[in-house]
Design an enzyme around this catalytic site. Structure first.
Site, mmCIF file in Angstrom:
data_model
loop_
_atom_site.group_PDB
_atom_site.id
_atom_site.type_symbol
_atom_site.label_atom_id
_atom_site.label_comp_id
_atom_site.label_asym_id
_atom_site.label_seq_id
_atom_site.Cartn_x
_atom_site.Cartn_y
_atom_site.Cartn_z
ATOM 1 N N ASP A 1 -30.199 0.983 -1.591
ATOM 2 C CA ASP A 1 -29.762 -0.388 -1.365
ATOM 3 C C ASP A 1 -28.433 -0.599 -2.090
ATOM 4 O O ASP A 1 -28.033 0.189 -2.947
ATOM 5 C CB ASP A 1 -30.831 -1.379 -1.844
ATOM 6 C CG ASP A 1 -30.853 -2.652 -1.015
ATOM 7 O OD1 ASP A 1 -29.796 -3.016 -0.463
ATOM 8 O OD2 ASP A 1 -31.923 -3.281 -0.911
ATOM 9 N N TRP A 2 -27.767 -1.678 -1.757
ATOM 10 C CA TRP A 2 -26.377 -1.868 -2.172
ATOM 11 C C TRP A 2 -26.247 -2.160 -3.671
ATOM 12 O O TRP A 2 -26.893 -3.053 -4.210
ATOM 13 C CB TRP A 2 -25.776 -3.008 -1.356
ATOM 14 C CG TRP A 2 -25.019 -2.563 -0.135
ATOM 15 C CD1 TRP A 2 -23.784 -2.996 0.247
ATOM 16 C CD2 TRP A 2 -25.400 -1.601 0.858
ATOM 17 N NE1 TRP A 2 -23.388 -2.358 1.411
ATOM 18 C CE2 TRP A 2 -24.353 -1.497 1.804
ATOM 19 C CE3 TRP A 2 -26.523 -0.788 1.033
ATOM 20 C CZ2 TRP A 2 -24.407 -0.637 2.901
ATOM 21 C CZ3 TRP A 2 -26.578 0.061 2.130
ATOM 22 C CH2 TRP A 2 -25.536 0.137 3.039
#
Length: 578
Positions: free
Chosen positions: A301-302
């Site tokens: 995920d970012w």
């Protein structure tokens, strides 16, 4: 000589993909390999213009050999297509000419959160995933995903950062609207249909690769808080249902899903190390790779290295990178520092063959998608195909069908569907949308029926415009003053309440006062008015329980579906007009 004109075997589409991968891998520099392992955010703008949120100009990232980018706000289909072609042209001028893979968060619904999902804009607009869960049709989900695929292909988007197949077992969680609800069997079926609609039977030149998220299931958030923020970093399993949350992932892995994204959260009170899932070797390598047999791309995920580094906050950026690589991450979402990875390899702290194993997966997908043969798109076709009238009509019909009828007056003017010619008092609904079906009055006292369009309650967090402010979190109960206001209207005139359920709002306080209650899961005024006047029928069933109180929510187990005591409405409940 430009690589696009070269006779290198990796350019020969008649060769097996694995042979092309090995040929290209043998020609890549360390910088090329490192760049491939970063998946940056990008904005539709000039390549030399500084990015938003402090991000570098896109050309800077391309020069670092980063060639995976997620897009955010999009003004029009033509503009993104033209911009995409500009990016591909710039990438083709680098020595090996590796084409760019463009990705996107969901953008065909109503959510407007730059960190999770985007407004539809030029794309066709459908209900949120919860709405598809309310309808429950695998065929409709596959059709929706196929329309999404066609629209994405038209503008050059080749990776969908979805579906979100978490189980919505914690009613307060702000990401509930992006799920297919709380039932593992339904989520599994619809998740598979979604992947099939995006990818087909296997990833090919007409596919959009699907990135299922958030492994091993992001639903069991402690107190319903979200791990985008430090106070929501803990995932808990008081009901011992960790394995239940794996079921949708097992299903999409069997269906050939191309990519998987772990969530930010860290497991607490389990057999696993208490670190974020992207740093967790027992989760990524032992469980996902070895036990579940998954060999596709794992993208974090970012921002896990520089921001949401839960459980490893004490480590340096370099140490976090090494731990994530050791865990089994192939690509760093939202990060833009391949030079750090290059330095780690040169310092002997990461072996180059470790990069090779991830680069093979990433290259294999680019070849399978046909990007080396056809990296460009036709802007004229993009304008014609994206948001086409047929797709918009299908989206509108799905919005209407997903409405879920919870209460309907036995008789009287507020019994649904409404008769034409009534005098209506409206809140949250425009007179223009009602048209000549009824006359609109200014006060409840003048009306035959009041129609109130509401949204599930939430507590504002953070300063307006900050990432935190976009998350609908906190209590699911209406404030006392709002209950009083709604009840007062209901006492003056028979009232229809339509409520947008991005989370399962507590309706017990207004349920007795309203004549009729209907829920939507992302619907335009047009779709709602069609249902209101019987031009379309509500076909939905609740994709989650509606709790009776916040006390019941707080006493429930975050990992366990259907676990609030004496809910006002049960999962699967939904009345019909007939």
């Amino acid at each position: 000589m430009n690589s696009t004109e070269s006779g290198h075997p990796y350019r020969d589409s008649s060769l097996p993909i694995d042979q092309r991968v090995e040929d290209l891998l043998s020609r890549m520099t360390l910088q090329d390999k490192a760049g491939l392992m970063f998946h940056e955010m990008a904005f539709v703008s000039d390549l030399d213009e500084p990015g938003q949120f402090g991000k570098p100009a896109l050309r800077t990232s391309l020069d670092k050999r980063i060639n995976h980018f997620s897009t955010l706000f999009v003004p029009s289909a033509r503009e993104i297509a033209v911009w995409h072609n500009t990016v591909q042209e710039a990438a083709s001028r680098h020595p090996l000419g590796i084409p760019v893979t463009l990705s996107s968060d969901p953008r065909n619904s109503f959510t407007n959160n730059p960190l999770t999902a985007l407004m539809a804009g030029p794309f066709s607009q459908w209900p949120e995933p919860l709405g598809f869960a309310a309808i429950g049709s695998e065929q409709l989900v596959e059709r929706f995903a196929d329309v999404t695929r066609r629209e994405y292909l038209a503008v050059g988007i080749r990776t969908a950062l979805h579906p979100q197949i978490d189980l919505a077992t914690e009613p307060r969680w702000a990401r509930t609207s992006g799920t297919f609800g709380e039932d593992a069997e339904l989520v599994s079926r619809l998740g598979v249909a979604y992947v099939r609609g995006l990818q087909g039977e296997s990833v090919g030149p007409e596919s959009v690769s699907a990135m299922a998220k958030h492994f091993p299931g992001g639903g069991p958030q402690k107190d319903g808080e979200d791990p985008h923020f430090a106070y929501g970093r803990e995932q808990v399993y008081p009901g011992g249902r960790f394995d239940l949350h794996l079921q949708p992932f097992e299903a999409v892995i069997a269906a050939g899903v191309s990519q998987i994204m772990p969530y930010y959260g860290m497991p607490v009170g389990t057999e696993y190390e208490e670190v974020g899932f992207s740093f967790n070797k027992a989760i990524i390598t032992d469980l996902l790779r070895e036990q579940l047999g998954y060999d596709g791309i794992v993208c974090s995920d970012w921002g896990i290295l520089g921001n949401t580094c839960w459980g490893v906050e004490n480590l340096t950026y370099e140490e976090r990178m090494r731990k994530a690589l050791d865990a089994g991450i192939d690509q760093f979402g939202g990060e833009s520092k391949p030079e750090v990875l290059v330095a780690l390899v040169k310092a002997g702290k990461v072996e180059e063959k470790r990069l090779d194993s991830s680069v093979r997966r990433l290259l294999r997908e680019k070849f399978a998608l046909g990007l080396f043969e056809n990296p460009f798109v036709d802007p004229d076709s993009a304008d014609r195909l994206v948001g086409a009238p047929e797709a918009r009509a299908e989206g509108l019909a799905a919005q209407a069908a997903a409405h879920t009828l919870l209460e309907n007056a036995d008789q009287g003017p507020a019994s649904l569907p409404l008769s034409s010619g009534l005098r209506l008092y409206l809140e949250g609904l425009s007179a223009q949308a009602v048209g000549d079906r009824a006359s609109v009055v200014n006060t409840p006292e003048e009306a035959d029926v009041a129609v109130l369009r509401l949204a599930a309650p939430w507590q504002s967090r953070g300063e307006p415009g900050t990432p935190e402010s976009f998350f609908h979190a906190g209590s699911l109960a209406f404030p006392a003053e709002e209950v009083s206001r709604i009840t007062e209207i209901c006492e003056k005139v028979p009232t229809v309440i339509d409520i947008y359920l991005d989370r399962p709002a507590i309706l017990a306080d207004v349920e007795q006062a309203a004549a009729s209650i209907i829920a939507n899961f992302g619907a335009s005024e047009t779709a709602f008015v069609q249902v209101l006047f019987g031009e379309a029928a509500p076909e939905g069933k609740l994709p989650f329980d509606i709790p009776s109180s916040m006390a019941a929510v707080e006493a429930s187990r975050s990992d366990t579906p259907h676990d609030t005591a004496a809910p006002t409405y049960r999962y699967g409940f939904g009345l019909r007009y007939s």
